[in-house]
Design a protein around this motif. Structure first.
Motif, PDB file in Angstrom:
ATOM      1  N   ILE A 250      24.024  24.030 -90.304  1.00 26.91           N
ATOM      2  CA  ILE A 250      24.921  25.088 -89.839  1.00 26.91           C
ATOM      3  C   ILE A 250      26.365  24.588 -89.855  1.00 26.91           C
ATOM      4  O   ILE A 250      27.282  25.294 -90.284  1.00 26.91           O
ATOM      5  CB  ILE A 250      24.526  25.544 -88.424  1.00 26.91           C
ATOM      6  CG1 ILE A 250      23.160  26.230 -88.457  1.00 26.91           C
ATOM      7  CG2 ILE A 250      25.574  26.489 -87.838  1.00 26.91           C
ATOM      8  CD1 ILE A 250      22.593  26.507 -87.077  1.00 26.91           C
ATOM      9  N   GLY A 251      26.584  23.352 -89.392  1.00 26.10           N
ATOM     10  CA  GLY A 251      27.926  22.784 -89.402  1.00 26.10           C
ATOM     11  C   GLY A 251      28.488  22.646 -90.802  1.00 26.10           C
ATOM     12  O   GLY A 251      29.669  22.956 -91.053  1.00 26.10           O
ATOM     13  N   LEU A 252      27.663  22.204 -91.744  1.00 24.36           N
ATOM     14  CA  LEU A 252      28.118  22.100 -93.135  1.00 24.36           C
ATOM     15  C   LEU A 252      28.434  23.481 -93.702  1.00 24.36           C
ATOM     16  O   LEU A 252      29.354  23.645 -94.507  1.00 24.36           O
ATOM     17  CB  LEU A 252      27.052  21.409 -93.977  1.00 24.36           C
ATOM     18  CG  LEU A 252      26.857  19.910 -93.720  1.00 24.36           C
ATOM     19  CD1 LEU A 252      25.698  19.372 -94.554  1.00 24.36           C
ATOM     20  CD2 LEU A 252      28.129  19.124 -94.042  1.00 24.36           C
ATOM     21  N   GLY A 253      27.650  24.477 -93.288  1.00 21.88           N
ATOM     22  CA  GLY A 253      27.929  25.839 -93.731  1.00 21.88           C
ATOM     23  C   GLY A 253      29.277  26.327 -93.233  1.00 21.88           C
ATOM     24  O   GLY A 253      30.010  27.012 -93.955  1.00 21.88           O
ATOM     25  N   ILE A 255      31.883  24.430 -92.590  1.00 26.05           N
ATOM     26  CA  ILE A 255      32.885  23.724 -93.389  1.00 26.05           C
ATOM     27  C   ILE A 255      33.028  24.378 -94.760  1.00 26.05           C
ATOM     28  O   ILE A 255      34.141  24.589 -95.255  1.00 26.05           O
ATOM     29  CB  ILE A 255      32.500  22.231 -93.528  1.00 26.05           C
ATOM     30  CG1 ILE A 255      32.598  21.530 -92.167  1.00 26.05           C
ATOM     31  CG2 ILE A 255      33.393  21.532 -94.548  1.00 26.05           C
ATOM     32  CD1 ILE A 255      32.056  20.118 -92.164  1.00 26.05           C
ATOM     33  N   ALA A 256      31.893  24.718 -95.351  1.00 28.49           N
ATOM     34  CA  ALA A 256      31.919  25.343 -96.673  1.00 28.49           C
ATOM     35  C   ALA A 256      32.677  26.661 -96.649  1.00 28.49           C
ATOM     36  O   ALA A 256      33.517  26.934 -97.513  1.00 28.49           O
ATOM     37  CB  ALA A 256      30.486  25.543 -97.174  1.00 28.49           C
ATOM     38  N   ARG A 257      32.397  27.499 -95.658  1.00 26.93           N
ATOM     39  CA  ARG A 257      33.062  28.801 -95.587  1.00 26.93           C
ATOM     40  C   ARG A 257      34.558  28.645 -95.347  1.00 26.93           C
ATOM     41  O   ARG A 257      35.372  29.391 -95.895  1.00 26.93           O
ATOM     42  CB  ARG A 257      32.442  29.660 -94.482  1.00 26.93           C
ATOM     43  CG  ARG A 257      31.063  30.181 -94.796  1.00 26.93           C
ATOM     44  CD  ARG A 257      30.714  31.363 -93.909  1.00 26.93           C
ATOM     45  NE  ARG A 257      31.546  32.524 -94.236  1.00 26.93           N
ATOM     46  CZ  ARG A 257      31.286  33.400 -95.189  1.00 26.93           C
ATOM     47  NH1 ARG A 257      30.214  33.242 -95.948  1.00 26.93           N
ATOM     48  NH2 ARG A 257      32.074  34.423 -95.400  1.00 26.93           N
ATOM     49  N   ALA A 258      34.937  27.693 -94.505  1.00 27.82           N
ATOM     50  CA  ALA A 258      36.360  27.506 -94.201  1.00 27.82           C
ATOM     51  C   ALA A 258      37.140  27.048 -95.428  1.00 27.82           C
ATOM     52  O   ALA A 258      38.272  27.495 -95.660  1.00 27.82           O
ATOM     53  CB  ALA A 258      36.521  26.490 -93.069  1.00 27.82           C
ATOM     54  N   LEU A 259      36.542  26.180 -96.231  1.00 23.71           N
ATOM     55  CA  LEU A 259      37.260  25.623 -97.382  1.00 23.71           C
ATOM     56  C   LEU A 259      37.116  26.479 -98.633  1.00 23.71           C
ATOM     57  O   LEU A 259      37.884  26.325 -99.572  1.00 23.71           O
ATOM     58  CB  LEU A 259      36.770  24.200 -97.664  1.00 23.71           C
ATOM     59  CG  LEU A 259      36.985  23.185 -96.533  1.00 23.71           C
ATOM     60  CD1 LEU A 259      36.572  21.793 -96.984  1.00 23.71           C
ATOM     61  CD2 LEU A 259      38.436  23.168 -96.056  1.00 23.71           C
ATOM     62  N   ALA A 260      36.115  27.371 -98.647  1.00 22.62           N
ATOM     63  CA  ALA A 260      35.899  28.187 -99.842  1.00 22.62           C
ATOM     64  C   ALA A 260      36.661  29.502 -99.795  1.00 22.62           C
ATOM     65  O   ALA A 260      36.708  30.220-100.790  1.00 22.62           O
ATOM     66  CB  ALA A 260      34.412  28.478-100.026  1.00 22.62           C
ATOM     67  N   HIS A 332      21.647  30.288-101.826  1.00 25.47           N
ATOM     68  CA  HIS A 332      22.467  30.152-100.625  1.00 25.47           C
ATOM     69  C   HIS A 332      22.670  28.691-100.275  1.00 25.47           C
ATOM     70  O   HIS A 332      23.784  28.236-100.026  1.00 25.47           O
ATOM     71  CB  HIS A 332      21.807  30.862 -99.440  1.00 25.47           C
ATOM     72  CG  HIS A 332      21.864  32.351 -99.549  1.00 25.47           C
ATOM     73  ND1 HIS A 332      21.122  33.178 -98.725  1.00 25.47           N
ATOM     74  CD2 HIS A 332      22.565  33.174-100.370  1.00 25.47           C
ATOM     75  CE1 HIS A 332      21.369  34.434 -99.035  1.00 25.47           C
ATOM     76  NE2 HIS A 332      22.235  34.450-100.038  1.00 25.47           N
ATOM     77  N   TYR A 333      21.569  27.961-100.256  1.00 23.87           N
ATOM     78  CA  TYR A 333      21.636  26.563 -99.837  1.00 23.87           C
ATOM     79  C   TYR A 333      22.416  25.726-100.848  1.00 23.87           C
ATOM     80  O   TYR A 333      23.254  24.912-100.477  1.00 23.87           O
ATOM     81  CB  TYR A 333      20.232  26.005 -99.669  1.00 23.87           C
ATOM     82  CG  TYR A 333      20.221  24.581 -99.153  1.00 23.87           C
ATOM     83  CD1 TYR A 333      20.455  24.312 -97.814  1.00 23.87           C
ATOM     84  CD2 TYR A 333      20.009  23.512-100.022  1.00 23.87           C
ATOM     85  CE1 TYR A 333      20.466  23.014 -97.341  1.00 23.87           C
ATOM     86  CE2 TYR A 333      20.017  22.217 -99.559  1.00 23.87           C
ATOM     87  CZ  TYR A 333      20.243  21.962 -98.217  1.00 23.87           C
ATOM     88  OH  TYR A 333      20.255  20.676 -97.761  1.00 23.87           O
ATOM     89  N   TRP A 338      27.058  22.645-102.520  1.00 23.27           N
ATOM     90  CA  TRP A 338      28.092  22.330-103.501  1.00 23.27           C
ATOM     91  C   TRP A 338      29.480  22.357-102.866  1.00 23.27           C
ATOM     92  O   TRP A 338      30.303  21.469-103.105  1.00 23.27           O
ATOM     93  CB  TRP A 338      28.033  23.295-104.673  1.00 23.27           C
ATOM     94  CG  TRP A 338      29.315  23.358-105.454  1.00 23.27           C
ATOM     95  CD1 TRP A 338      30.209  24.381-105.473  1.00 23.27           C
ATOM     96  CD2 TRP A 338      29.851  22.339-106.303  1.00 23.27           C
ATOM     97  NE1 TRP A 338      31.271  24.072-106.280  1.00 23.27           N
ATOM     98  CE2 TRP A 338      31.088  22.818-106.802  1.00 23.27           C
ATOM     99  CE3 TRP A 338      29.420  21.075-106.683  1.00 23.27           C
ATOM    100  CZ2 TRP A 338      31.878  22.080-107.655  1.00 23.27           C
ATOM    101  CZ3 TRP A 338      30.213  20.330-107.539  1.00 23.27           C
ATOM    102  CH2 TRP A 338      31.421  20.822-108.020  1.00 23.27           C
ATOM    103  N   LEU A 339      29.743  23.359-102.034  1.00 25.25           N
ATOM    104  CA  LEU A 339      31.055  23.456-101.403  1.00 25.25           C
ATOM    105  C   LEU A 339      31.268  22.334-100.396  1.00 25.25           C
ATOM    106  O   LEU A 339      32.379  21.814-100.270  1.00 25.25           O
ATOM    107  CB  LEU A 339      31.197  24.823-100.728  1.00 25.25           C
ATOM    108  CG  LEU A 339      31.295  25.998-101.703  1.00 25.25           C
ATOM    109  CD1 LEU A 339      31.210  27.322-100.971  1.00 25.25           C
ATOM    110  CD2 LEU A 339      32.579  25.924-102.515  1.00 25.25           C
ATOM    111  N   ALA A 340      30.214  21.940 -99.677  1.00 24.72           N
ATOM    112  CA  ALA A 340      30.332  20.802 -98.768  1.00 24.72           C
ATOM    113  C   ALA A 340      30.579  19.517 -99.557  1.00 24.72           C
ATOM    114  O   ALA A 340      31.382  18.660 -99.151  1.00 24.72           O
ATOM    115  CB  ALA A 340      29.070  20.676 -97.920  1.00 24.72           C
TER     116      ALA A 340
END
Length: 440
Positions: A250-253, A255-260, A332-333, A338-340
């Motif tokens: 969940i935490g990596l998700g 981070i991914a959303r914030a940077l993507a 999804h995963y 990839w974004l993380a």
């Protein structure tokens, strides 16, 4: 180059102050948002002392924050003036922390920090800075927390009123529980480093003690446990069923959303600076090729999926939540992974831009990892999907601080004219974002 660095900060300061005034005067509505209405009613039900006692035992330990909040919510123009001052303090503190060891002046570093802060995701800025309740809980403590770190990083000579101000800033910042979990170990680490160098002073020790004591009061509030259970029931009923790996996911998700987010111009600017400075570095060709390929892909993603493209594909492809049924879909995963991974490569590339100075590499790496950790640890909170963007503000701020260092590095590699051009482009992007915030 030094003459140019001295000449432009005065105009930059005038532009920064005028921008902040315009945003607060024209870009922020007087209408109450979300919890503003709740806090506006509290003093009609309780006295201030009764309210703070009630909140401490039933909801939160943020006593000074809540005390100011329930009063200032009735005076929006006073809040606008104070919030403007806090935004200036945030930029000044970020600039002073970032400029250590560079030729940037304090004013110049503060202006660069303001430019990069304006390039954050609009949602993160709104929830943490332009929203009355959010600003008191996030912008103000973060600004004061960074300000309290200045004497520990700069190591200059300060008079006692200044040191008292730093101590009081640390005390206030400690009452934002998420920030305290980052600020306390960071401050203690800096104090230990100063002690190892035999530069620690009695004021440093006093500040650390005050910080830890106030953090203990905030984190030890009886209401925190009750709030955790109530938030879990309202926001994330099956949170207790998630194991550690699922919470990390969940935490990596987050981070991914914030940077993507394609509206996070800051990520694109920092990635472009890292790509610009990476090639002349003395690293091996293989390392530069791998990092360069990932950064180039990250930039292409941000450029292709800019706002206005029908459907905003990258954001639609990302799952809103990365738990439960969402992980059953490989797409999804893999996209979140990839974004993380891209975020990790961005961190490594930014640090490698300062090679072969290992001390600076480690400092920049530490700042970026601390920012990512502050957002990633939200995976262990049932409010991960509610408060994530507010903590993303702190994560992106760490990226902005490193961005200031990268801008200061450009003339060392390419000369002052290149720096002028790059700063001009960043200023143009910041002007666009400021105009959008103030006029739309």
């Amino acid at each position: 180059m030094k003459a140019w660095l001295r000449s432009w900060p005065a105009l930059g300061w005038a532009w920064m102050l005028a921008s902040i005034v315009c945003i607060h005067a024209f870009g922020i509505s007087l209408a109450p948002v979300a919890d503003d209405g709740y806090f506006a009613q509290m003093l009609s039900r309780y006295t201030l002392a009764q309210y703070l006692d009630h909140r401490y035992h039933t909801w939160t330990g943020r006593l000074p924050i809540e005390a100011v909040l329930v009063v200032i919510v009735h005076h929006p123009w006073l809040w606008r003036a104070c919030n403007s001052a806090m935004l200036v303090l945030l930029c000044v503190a970020s600039g002073r922390l970032a400029r250590v060891g560079t030729e940037l002046s304090r004013s110049g570093a503060a202006v660069l920090a303001f430019m990069l802060v304006m390039l954050m995701t609009p949602q993160a800025i709104f929830e943490s800075a332009w929203w009355l309740t959010g600003s008191l809980n996030y912008l103000w403590p973060i600004a004061l927390g960074l300000w309290s770190l200045v004497p520990l990083v700069e190591g200059g000579a300060y008079r006692w009123p200044q040191r008292l101000g730093f101590v009081l800033a640390a005390a206030w910042a400690a009452y934002c529980d998420q920030l305290a979990l980052v600020l306390v170990p960071l401050s203690l680490g800096l104090l230990a480093r100063r002690g190892w160098q035999r530069r620690a002073t009695a004021w440093d020790v006093v500040q650390a003690v005050v910080l830890c004591a106030n953090a203990a009061v905030a984190l030890g509030a009886p209401g925190n446990a009750r709030r955790f259970l109530e938030e879990q029931g309202m926001r994330f009923p099956n949170f207790a069923d998630q194991d550690v790996l699922e919470k990390l996911r969940i935490g990596l998700g987050l981070i991914a959303r914030a940077l993507a987010d394609p509206r996070a111009y800051l990520v694109g600017v920092v990635a472009a600076l890292a790509l610009l400075l990476l090639w002349p570095s003395p690293l091996s060709r293989l390392v530069k090729a791998v990092l360069g390929l990932v950064l180039a892909t990250l930039l292409v993603q941000l450029v292709l999926f800019v706002p206005g493209v029908p459907g905003d594909p990258l954001q639609l492809w990302l799952p809103r939540r990365l738990d439960g049924d969402a992980v059953a879909f490989g797409r999804h995963y893999l996209l979140s992974a990839w974004l993380a991974f891209s975020a990790g490569c961005l961190v490594i590339a930014c640090a490698c831009c300062f090679w072969p100075r290992p001390g600076e590499v480690l400092r920049m790496l530490g700042v970026l990892l601390l920012g990512l950790a502050s957002l990633g640890m939200m995976g262990f909170s049932p409010t991960a999907y509610l408060s994530g963007m507010r903590i993303a503000f702190l994560c992106l701020l760490c990226l902005a601080i490193v961005g200031v260092r990268l801008l200061a590095r450009v003339p060392q590699v390419y000369g002052p004219r290149m720096q002028q051009g790059v700063v001009g482009l960043v200023a143009a992007l910041a002007c666009w974002r400021i105009a959008f915030s103030a006029l739309l």
